[in-house]
Design a protein around this motif. Structure first.
Motif, PDB file in Angstrom:
ATOM      1  N   TYR A   1       0.846  -1.213   0.000  1.00 30.47           N
ATOM      2  CA  TYR A   1       0.000   0.000   0.000  1.00 30.47           C
ATOM      3  C   TYR A   1       0.872   1.250   0.000  1.00 30.47           C
ATOM      4  CZ  TYR A   1      -3.292   3.505   1.716  1.00 30.47           C
ATOM      5  OH  TYR A   1      -4.046   4.642   1.860  1.00 30.47           O
TER       6      TYR A   1
ATOM      7  N   SER B   1       0.802   3.803  -2.983  1.00 32.28           N
ATOM      8  CA  SER B   1      -0.049   4.970  -2.711  1.00 32.28           C
ATOM      9  C   SER B   1       0.513   6.201  -3.437  1.00 32.28           C
ATOM     10  CB  SER B   1      -0.113   5.237  -1.204  1.00 32.28           C
ATOM     11  OG  SER B   1       1.169   5.546  -0.718  1.00 32.28           O
TER      12      SER B   1
ATOM     13  N   LEU C   1      -2.805   1.280  -7.145  1.00 32.86           N
ATOM     14  CA  LEU C   1      -3.528   1.023  -5.890  1.00 32.86           C
ATOM     15  C   LEU C   1      -5.029   0.844  -6.166  1.00 32.86           C
ATOM     16  CD1 LEU C   1      -2.767   0.760  -2.906  1.00 32.86           C
ATOM     17  CD2 LEU C   1      -3.455   3.144  -2.605  1.00 32.86           C
ATOM     18  N   TYR C   2      -5.624  -0.102  -5.438  1.00 34.88           N
ATOM     19  CA  TYR C   2      -7.037  -0.447  -5.597  1.00 34.88           C
ATOM     20  C   TYR C   2      -7.354  -1.004  -6.986  1.00 34.88           C
ATOM     21  CZ  TYR C   2      -7.264   2.275  -1.327  1.00 34.88           C
ATOM     22  OH  TYR C   2      -7.030   2.753  -0.074  1.00 34.88           O
TER      23      TYR C   2
ATOM     24  N   VAL D   1      -4.787  -3.497  -0.211  1.00 37.63           N
ATOM     25  CA  VAL D   1      -4.322  -2.895  -1.480  1.00 37.63           C
ATOM     26  C   VAL D   1      -5.415  -2.891  -2.549  1.00 37.63           C
ATOM     27  CG1 VAL D   1      -1.935  -3.563  -1.034  1.00 37.63           C
ATOM     28  CG2 VAL D   1      -3.377  -5.060  -2.421  1.00 37.63           C
TER      29      VAL D   1
END
Lengths: 235, 253
Positions: free
Chosen positions: A82, A86, A97-98, A177
């Motif tokens: 993360y 980020s 991320l994501y 994450v």
């Protein structure tokens, strides 16, 4: 009060109806897990074989670290990935991320030490048997590694299976994450956690049953393959 | 390099393989002690001696599988490199079968020597015929009987056309028929110019196959020379005891 059997009945109904949302979650889970296991094998098999087949300074320390990494806490891996991905992190510019890619990265980091450490053990044992013959053949290092990996292929299937088991059941790292975003990063484990907390136990249990079924099918297939190889004296 | 009397006596040129004051230590003990010898081209040299005399160890040192503690091994008068390794082959007492088919084991040895494609297929077929294993070509090598596995091991060693073949008691656990087939393979290779160095406990086998003999005792060369000469007039007490069939140990010849 809820009845376990009522919920199980509804869960099985959900599975049998196989709606789009369910299949989306299952397919994403498989995509993320299989990609992570494939990447972990790509890195971990040759790395483990190298450590298993050759003596070099620091080998014991490398082995200790590798074994320790097998027990990596998923949430810690999730946190580190993360921070790396980020916006303010060193890899933030990639915008991963994501996304499922971030989940694959986290799972690969978790599974690679398992694959490498188990491969090291398998290859070390086989190399003990082959070492003099390989030396007599005058084999170069890369040829040795390739031959050892090939001849240990059925044992290494079990290694990959161990990696699959770890990846498919993982929740902490992928939640951090991936973010558990609907239709984007929602996988079976994170959905089970979410739906349980919401009280939507039918969907949670349906996914649990599917997760278990997938694990059993993959295990059975690998074990059957390995058993036939043992019978044919190839393993 | 120390002088090897046998080589000089026969007026030979540079020997195929030679050692000088070869020593090997393990576990605080000297297991091979000051061995100087030479292996001449296209001879069949038998290495004999009691258990623990250092026969297999010496074979491994000669083949380069072990590094000597002291002394040197020379191949054509030079320090052996990879080319020397590829010009040699070894058959172990317990054959190491790769977890592959019979023909894949043979192909693997050829691939290790850079033989590919059509040549590899042809040479594999020839080796299968030579080892009388054509009917087992696709079988897993590890399901073969002990005699078949050893024939495959010899064929696999010979398929790369080595100049020198080492054999470490290749027939020690085989019946007479299987032993005969192994000896036939080795003699056929010798007839084609392959130099043979073989460890054996079997005096009859040594008589059938040997040109030269090296008797080891407690890691040292007790006696060596042409096999017929040594058998006719042994000088070392351990060799005499062996030939007379008396029981002796490495400590008490």
């Amino acid at each position: 009060m809820f009845s376990f059997f009522d919920i199980l009945t509804e869960a099985l109904g959900l599975i049998l109806s196989w709606d789009r949302a369910l299949s989306e979650i299952v397919l994403l889970s498989l995509r993320v897990t299989l990609t992570a296991v494939a990447l972990a094998c790509l890195i971990g098999l040759p790395a483990g074989a190298l450590i298993g087949a050759f003596r070099f300074p620091g080998r014991t320390i490398v082995t200790v670290i590798l074994n320790a990494l097998m027990g990596l806490p998923p949430v810690v891996v999730g946190l580190v990935v993360y921070l790396m991905l980020s916006a303010s992190g060193p890899l933030g510019v990639l915008g991963l991320l994501y996304t499922p890619t971030a989940m694959i990265i986290a799972q690969t980091i978790l599974v690679t030490p398992i694959v490498a450490a188990l491969t090291k053990q398998v290859v070390e044992d086989l190399h003990g048997e082959y070492a003099e013959q390989f030396a007599s053949f005058g084999l170069r290092a890369h040829d040795r590694i390739a031959a050892l990996l090939w001849d240990a292929r059925y044992s290494l299937l079990t290694v990959a299976l161990a990696g699959f088991g770890r990846a498919v059941a993982e929740v902490g790292a992928v939640l951090i994450v991936g973010g558990n975003i609907n239709h984007v990063t929602r996988v079976m484990t994170t959905t089970i956690a979410l739906e349980t907390s919401k009280g939507n136990l039918e969907l949670a249990l349906a996914l649990g049953v599917l997760l278990l079924t997938i694990a059993v099918i993959v295990n059975a297939a690998v074990m059957a393959l390995r058993a036939s190889a043992v019978r044919a004296a190839y393993a | 390099m120390a002088i090897d009397p046998l080589t000089l006596d026969r007026g030979a040129a540079t020997p195929l393989l030679a050692t000088s004051a070869l020593c090997y230590d393990a576990g605080g003990k000297r297991l091979i002690d000051n061995v100087t010898l030479s292996i001449r081209t296209n001879r069949r040299t038998m290495i004999m001696g009691a258990n623990g005399a250092g026969k297999s160890l010496l074979l491994r040192l000669l083949h380069g599988l072990l590094e000597p503690t002291e002394g040197t091994v020379l191949w054509h008068g030079r320090t052996p490199g990879r080319a020397a390794r590829l010009a040699q082959a070894m058959v172990f007492q317990n054959p190491v079968m790769l977890r592959r088919s019979v023909q894949a084991n043979l192909r693997f040895a050829l691939a290790a020597h850079g033989v590919r494609g059509k040549d590899r297929a042809e040479q594999t077929d020839q080796a299968l015929v030579m080892a009388r294993l054509t009917h087992m070509a696709r079988s897993p090598a590890r399901v073969l009987s002990g005699g078949e596995q050893q024939r495959l091991a010899v064929a696999r060693a010979l398929i790369s056309k080595p100049d020198l073949l080492f054999l470490d008691e290749p027939t020690s656990s085989l019946d007479p028929a299987s032993t005969q087939m192994i000896e036939d393979l080795v003699n056929a290779a010798h007839a084609q110019g392959v130099t043979i160095v073989m460890v054996t406990h079997d005096l009859g086998q040594a008589r059938r196959m040997g040109d030269d003999v090296i008797f080891l005792h407690a890691g040292q060369v007790a006696e060596r020379g042409a096999l017929a000469d040594v058998l006719a007039q042994p000088t070392a007490s351990s060799t005499k005891a062996w030939l007379e069939g008396r029981l002796y140990t490495a400590k008490n010849p």
